[in-house]
Design an enzyme around this catalytic site. Structure first.
Site, PDB file in Angstrom:
ATOM      1  N   LEU A   1     -24.946  22.739 -25.580  1.00 40.58           N
ATOM      2  CA  LEU A   1     -24.716  23.398 -24.341  1.00 40.58           C
ATOM      3  C   LEU A   1     -23.156  23.641 -24.294  1.00 40.58           C
ATOM      4  O   LEU A   1     -22.396  22.619 -24.678  1.00 40.58           O
ATOM      5  CB  LEU A   1     -25.404  22.966 -23.271  1.00 40.58           C
ATOM      6  CG  LEU A   1     -26.940  22.459 -23.089  1.00 40.58           C
ATOM      7  CD1 LEU A   1     -27.163  21.917 -21.811  1.00 40.58           C
ATOM      8  CD2 LEU A   1     -27.620  24.019 -23.102  1.00 40.58           C
ATOM      9  N   ASP A   2     -22.915  24.783 -23.718  1.00 39.86           N
ATOM     10  CA  ASP A   2     -21.390  24.772 -23.248  1.00 39.86           C
ATOM     11  C   ASP A   2     -20.928  23.479 -22.270  1.00 39.86           C
ATOM     12  O   ASP A   2     -21.633  23.038 -21.722  1.00 39.86           O
ATOM     13  CB  ASP A   2     -21.015  26.267 -22.606  1.00 39.86           C
ATOM     14  CG  ASP A   2     -21.384  27.191 -23.266  1.00 39.86           C
ATOM     15  OD1 ASP A   2     -21.293  27.176 -24.579  1.00 39.86           O
ATOM     16  OD2 ASP A   2     -21.635  28.435 -22.829  1.00 39.86           O
ATOM     17  N   LYS A   3     -19.710  23.188 -22.181  1.00 38.84           N
ATOM     18  CA  LYS A   3     -19.215  22.173 -21.607  1.00 38.84           C
ATOM     19  C   LYS A   3     -19.756  22.347 -19.938  1.00 38.84           C
ATOM     20  O   LYS A   3     -20.219  21.402 -19.418  1.00 38.84           O
ATOM     21  CB  LYS A   3     -17.861  22.185 -21.638  1.00 38.84           C
ATOM     22  CG  LYS A   3     -17.162  21.077 -20.626  1.00 38.84           C
ATOM     23  CD  LYS A   3     -15.393  21.408 -20.587  1.00 38.84           C
ATOM     24  CE  LYS A   3     -14.837  20.415 -19.718  1.00 38.84           C
ATOM     25  NZ  LYS A   3     -13.360  20.325 -19.693  1.00 38.84           N
TER      26      LYS A   3
END
Length: 318
Positions: A137-139
């Site tokens: 998942l993106d940050k």
């Protein structure tokens, strides 16, 4: 103590004529090509009991034998970072990742990541590639992630991701008021001018996102997105491509917009929402050992719930 690996495969007809490293990559799918090449060079992976070079050719009926110790897959540091664990058994770990936590160490984020946290929780994860992380998942995206705890689980989850049998649904707050949902089938690749961004581009990798409207507000909407593929920034890119950028998205979101006559509370919430309004809400996988279908759900974090509450109030729905 390092895990001992003992595996053998007879070269099938369809792999006859390939190089040893190519055939090994297909037969010993639990391990990276780099690790297999190293084992070939060390003599831990042999052909008919003989040490060979990676470029040697294999023939149908020959025996590839792997006898090796599974050494640490990296030199990452274990760090005491809190994890919200929703499920754990011998094969799997399912977590609810908070926004702001980077998944894997990289340039600019050498530590303080989910991987570092996993190694503190389970030191033996060091023996698995990427410490068992099979998707990201993106940050600044929150929500559900599954992590493999064994080679069996790692191989199974990677195959499930490849054959698209993993079900992943996301909540997203978008700018705009779509009448209904839809399907975005648009290839994604590097932006032609900004290499840090992704974009819908001819020649990109196939990417498909399904979305439906959960709630409409005066100038925004809550949509539920379901991934058919898993490209970098896929939902963010696809929704922006549909002129429905995610609220707070610093890369694809465009300028800040308020509904006419918006309250100060809503303006403050929209101004203060400095990450993409995206949460991985639901996850469905097949258990690697039992074959049972496992389903998980995680409610949005407080910042996203507060934003939705302000949009509901502004729309007079509550």
């Amino acid at each position: 103590m390092p895990e001992r690996i003992e595996q053998q495969y007879i070269v099938p007809e369809e792999l006859s004529g390939l190089r040893v490293d190519q055939a090994a990559a297909q037969l010993f799918g639990d391990f990276s090509r780099e690790r297999l090449k190293a084992w070939i060079g060390e003599g831990a992976l042999t052909l008919d009991g003989e040490t060979v070079k990676p470029r040697a050719k294999v023939l149908r009926g020959q025996l590839l034998t792997l006898s090796a110790e599974l050494e640490p897959a990296g030199d990452w540091e274990a760090q005491d970072i809190a994890l919200e664990i929703l499920f754990e058994d011998e094969e799997l770990l399912v977590i609810d990742k908070p926004a702001g936590l980077v998944v894997h160490p990289a340039a600019g984020n050498p530590d303080g990541t989910l991987l570092n946290a996993l190694l503190h929780h389970l030191p033996e994860q060091i023996q698995l590639a990427r410490a068992g992380i099979v998707h990201r998942l993106d940050k600044d995206t929150s929500g559900l992630m599954v992590v493999a705890k064994s080679l069996l689980a790692q191989r199974s989850l990677i195959e499930q991701l490849k054959d698209r049998s993993v079900s992943r649904e996301y909540d997203a707050v978008v700018v705009g008021t779509p009448i209904s949902g839809g399907r975005v089938d648009a290839p994604i690749g590097r932006h032609p001018r900004d290499r840090k961004r992704q974009a819908v581009v001819a020649g990109g990798k196939p990417a498909v996102t399904h979305y439906r409207v959960v709630e409409r507000y005066r100038a925004h909407a809550l949509v539920r997105c379901k991934l058919e593929t898993g490209r970098t920034h896929q939902i963010r890119v696809h929704m922006a491509h549909r002129q429905l950028p995610l609220v707070g998205d610093p890369v694809y979101g465009g300028r800040l917009k308020f509904p006419a006559g918006a309250s100060e509370v809503l303006k403050e919430r929209l101004r203060g929402f400095s990450r993409q309004a995206l949460h991985a809400r639901r996850l469905s996988i097949r258990h690697p050992a039992s074959g049972e279908t496992l389903r998980f759900e995680a409610s949005p974090p407080a910042d996203l719930q507060d934003l939705i509450a302000a949009l509901l109030e502004d729309a007079g729905i509550v």
